[in-house]
Design an enzyme around this catalytic site. Structure first.
Site, PDB file in Angstrom:
ATOM      1  N   GLU A   1       0.827  -1.285   0.173  1.00 46.88           N
ATOM      2  CA  GLU A   1       0.131   0.156  -0.087  1.00 46.88           C
ATOM      3  C   GLU A   1       0.869   1.441   0.062  1.00 46.88           C
ATOM      4  O   GLU A   1       0.544   2.285  -0.700  1.00 46.88           O
ATOM      5  CB  GLU A   1      -0.746   0.212   1.418  1.00 46.88           C
ATOM      6  CG  GLU A   1      -1.891  -1.046   1.682  1.00 46.88           C
ATOM      7  CD  GLU A   1      -1.095  -2.186   2.533  1.00 46.88           C
ATOM      8  OE1 GLU A   1      -0.159  -2.679   2.050  1.00 46.88           O
ATOM      9  OE2 GLU A   1      -1.664  -2.800   3.170  1.00 46.88           O
TER      10      GLU A   1
ATOM     11  N   CYS B   1       0.129   0.574   7.919  1.00 44.59           N
ATOM     12  CA  CYS B   1      -0.216   1.397   6.579  1.00 44.59           C
ATOM     13  C   CYS B   1      -1.597   2.309   6.839  1.00 44.59           C
ATOM     14  O   CYS B   1      -1.729   3.050   5.933  1.00 44.59           O
ATOM     15  CB  CYS B   1      -0.625   0.274   5.672  1.00 44.59           C
ATOM     16  SG  CYS B   1       0.779  -0.687   4.983  1.00 44.59           S
TER      17      CYS B   1
ATOM     18  N   SER C   1      16.132 -41.937 -14.709  1.00 45.91           N
ATOM     19  CA  SER C   1      14.607 -41.543 -14.270  1.00 45.91           C
ATOM     20  C   SER C   1      14.590 -40.001 -14.615  1.00 45.91           C
ATOM     21  O   SER C   1      13.752 -39.365 -14.372  1.00 45.91           O
ATOM     22  CB  SER C   1      14.219 -41.741 -12.901  1.00 45.91           C
ATOM     23  OG  SER C   1      15.357 -41.189 -11.994  1.00 45.91           O
TER      24      SER C   1
ATOM     25  N   THR D   1      17.393 -39.611  -4.430  1.00 42.88           N
ATOM     26  CA  THR D   1      17.474 -38.981  -5.487  1.00 42.88           C
ATOM     27  C   THR D   1      18.878 -38.236  -5.595  1.00 42.88           C
ATOM     28  O   THR D   1      19.123 -38.181  -6.850  1.00 42.88           O
ATOM     29  CB  THR D   1      16.050 -37.758  -5.281  1.00 42.88           C
ATOM     30  OG1 THR D   1      14.972 -38.534  -4.940  1.00 42.88           O
ATOM     31  CG2 THR D   1      16.077 -36.811  -6.445  1.00 42.88           C
TER      32      THR D   1
HETATM   33  C1  AOF Z   1       0.270  -5.026   4.607  1.00 44.66           C
HETATM   34  N1  AOF Z   1       0.780  -4.828   3.387  1.00 44.66           N
HETATM   35  O1  AOF Z   1       2.634  -5.353   1.939  1.00 44.66           O
HETATM   36  C2  AOF Z   1       2.079  -6.614   4.032  1.00 44.66           C
HETATM   37  C3  AOF Z   1       1.281  -6.882   5.355  1.00 44.66           C
HETATM   38  O2  AOF Z   1       7.006  -6.490   9.957  1.00 44.66           O
HETATM   39  P1  AOF Z   1       6.018  -5.626   9.291  1.00 44.66           P
HETATM   40  O3  AOF Z   1       5.820  -4.102   9.544  1.00 44.66           O
HETATM   41  O4  AOF Z   1       6.536  -5.777   7.769  1.00 44.66           O
HETATM   42  O5  AOF Z   1       4.810  -6.373   9.254  1.00 44.66           O
HETATM   43  C4  AOF Z   1       4.495  -7.669   8.807  1.00 44.66           C
HETATM   44  C5  AOF Z   1       2.963  -8.060   9.005  1.00 44.66           C
HETATM   45  O6  AOF Z   1       2.257  -7.134   8.223  1.00 44.66           O
HETATM   46  C6  AOF Z   1       2.776  -9.408   8.133  1.00 44.66           C
HETATM   47  O7  AOF Z   1       2.832 -10.546   9.234  1.00 44.66           O
HETATM   48  C7  AOF Z   1       1.332  -9.168   7.769  1.00 44.66           C
HETATM   49  O8  AOF Z   1       0.344  -9.428   8.930  1.00 44.66           O
HETATM   50  C8  AOF Z   1       1.291  -7.727   7.249  1.00 44.66           C
HETATM   51  N2  AOF Z   1       1.855  -7.937   6.015  1.00 44.66           N
HETATM   52  N3  AOF Z   1       0.767  -6.096   5.396  1.00 44.66           N
HETATM   53  O9  AOF Z   1      -0.797  -4.569   4.804  1.00 44.66           O
HETATM   54  C9  AOF Z   1       1.975  -5.589   3.122  1.00 44.66           C
HETATM   55  N4  AOF Z   1       3.370  -7.317   3.694  1.00 44.66           N
HETATM   56 ZN    ZN Z   2       1.058  -2.550   6.120  1.00 43.25          ZN
END
Ligand code: AOF
Ligand code: ZN
Length: 378
Positions: free
Chosen positions: A62, A94, A178, A206
């Site tokens: 965002e 955000c 294989s 493998t």
């Molecule tokens: C969002 N947008 O692009 C992502 C989100 O440690 P932080 O600040 O990066 O927060 C990580 C958490 O934020 C992640 O576990 C998920 O809940 C959220 N990720 N949220 O709005 C994003 N990557």
């Molecule tokens: Zn966020």
């Protein structure tokens, strides 16, 4: 997006599909975070900014989209595939930026299952008189983030078993040749999968038969490709320390029984001192408990594991009901030899109702091969 998706979708769905495309470009790069894509439409509904989350610790989707839109975000709409966050983690909330930029409407797909965020993001937006529409293409959103959703709820990685077999269920001739059952295009698809999974796991047999590299070599956008972590399951330490999978170029985890002496393990570390060794006790069947292994990998924030398994490991995974997905390439040829090697070694069933059943989740032809994505019926 297919033409049918395009024609039948509402504008919100159309842009949500685009968010998924943006997000999915980062699969295998964001762990332990989800993949997220975002689009800002200006007040006339014209796209003004786009973004996706590139890596844990980096800006959220965002934020990138809103920054790109700049002044045009005011009075506009944010479309994003995950509920915007409200917490300060490695990056600031955000929702603060959304409110500050005077966006009037937020359309998202999935509520964030992260307890720090869940429904709180939605509430803050509503409390600030921002219109919220949620659950747009919810099912597709779960799919796009299946690795993250599984891990955040269970702390276990998404486990995909991948195999290639003939029409008569064989993966190799008697002489164990294989290497190439499926065609070139199907093999390319495997490289695409490796590029999206956090880790690729193979068993010792493998490594011994194929000496694979497990790297990503055959993808369109090779400049942005990256190799997954390699995990070698070698309970009895039968692999050669100079096998391709132990090369220094890519991180490796060697998983073995705790009963081995440090001396024996040091043979591997002599070739590559950066190998991580996970030692696990053997269970009553004298095997490493795979569930315990997956739980260790989950603790290391590995959200997805692609298991390129032979018959023994593949059989164990199905028998113990440990897979989330079975990716099976079927090549329309018949080996027909009773001694040829079957794709899955599972003890005989007593009756047909004891069979392991799968649902065909997706199927497509790739060149002259069939690619099946199967999900177990639990
Ligand atoms: C969002 N947008 O692009 C992502 C989100 O440690 P932080 O600040 O990066 O927060 C990580 C958490 O934020 C992640 O576990 C998920 O809940 C959220 N990720 N949220 O709005 C994003 N990557
Ligand atoms: Zn966020």
């Amino acid at each position: 997006m297919t033409y049918d998706d395009y024609i039948n979708s509402t504008p919100a769905e159309y842009y949500m599909q685009e968010c998924f495309e943006l997000a999915k470009g980062a699969l295998g790069r964001t762990s332990p975070n989800p993949v997220v894509g975002a689009i800002v439409l200006d007040k006339n509904g014209i796209p003004a900014g786009r973004g996706y989350h590139k890596k844990a610790g980096f800006e959220h989707a965002e934020v990138i989209a809103i920054k790109e839109a700049g002044e045009l975000a005011r009075g506009g709409t944010l479309i994003v595939n995950l509920e915007p966050c409200t917490h300060t983690g490695k990056t600031p909330p955000c929702t603060d930026l959304i409110i500050k930029s005077q966006i009037k409407e937020v359309i998202f797909c999935n509520h964030d299952p992260n307890p720090l965020v869940n429904k709180k993001g939605e509430k803050i937006l509503l409390d600030n008189n921002i219109k919220v529409i949620s659950k747009v293409l919810e099912f597709e959103g779960f799919e796009a983030n299946k690795f993250f959703f599984k891990w955040i709820k269970t702390k276990l990685p998404w486990i995909a078993l991948k195999q290639a077999q003939t029409l008569d269920g064989k993966i190799a001739l008697r002489n164990k040749n294989s290497k190439w059952i499926s065609g070139e295009l199907a093999r390319k698809e495997v490289h695409k999968l490796r590029n999206e999974y956090d880790a690729v796991l193979v068993g010792a047999n493998t490594v011994e038969t194929d000496n694979p590299k497990l790297t990503v070599r055959d993808v369109e956008d090779i400049k942005n490709a990256r190799n997954p972590l390699r995990i070698i399951l070698d309970p009895d330490l039968i692999t050669k320390p100079d096998a391709n999978v132990y090369s220094k170029s890519v991180p490796v985890i060697l998983v073995t029984k705790s009963s081995h002496s440090e001396d024996k393990i040091s043979n591997y570390l002599k070739y590559n001192e950066s190998i991580t060794v996970i030692k696990l006790p053997e269970n009553e069947n004298k095997k490493i408990d795979l569930k315990q292994l997956f739980s260790e990998l989950g603790k290391k924030e590995i959200l997805s594991v692609l298991i390129e398994a032979g018959p023994v490991l593949g059989g164990d995974l199905i028998l113990n009901k440990l897979i989330d997905e079975y990716i099976l390439f079927v090549s329309p040829k018949v080996f027909g030899d009773n001694d040829a090697i079957s794709s899955l070694k599972i003890r005989p069933l007593e009756s047909i109702d004891k069979s392991y059943n799968f649902k065909i989740f997706k199927h497509k032809t790739i060149g002259n091969d069939l690619m099946l994505s199967l999900r177990p019926f639990i």
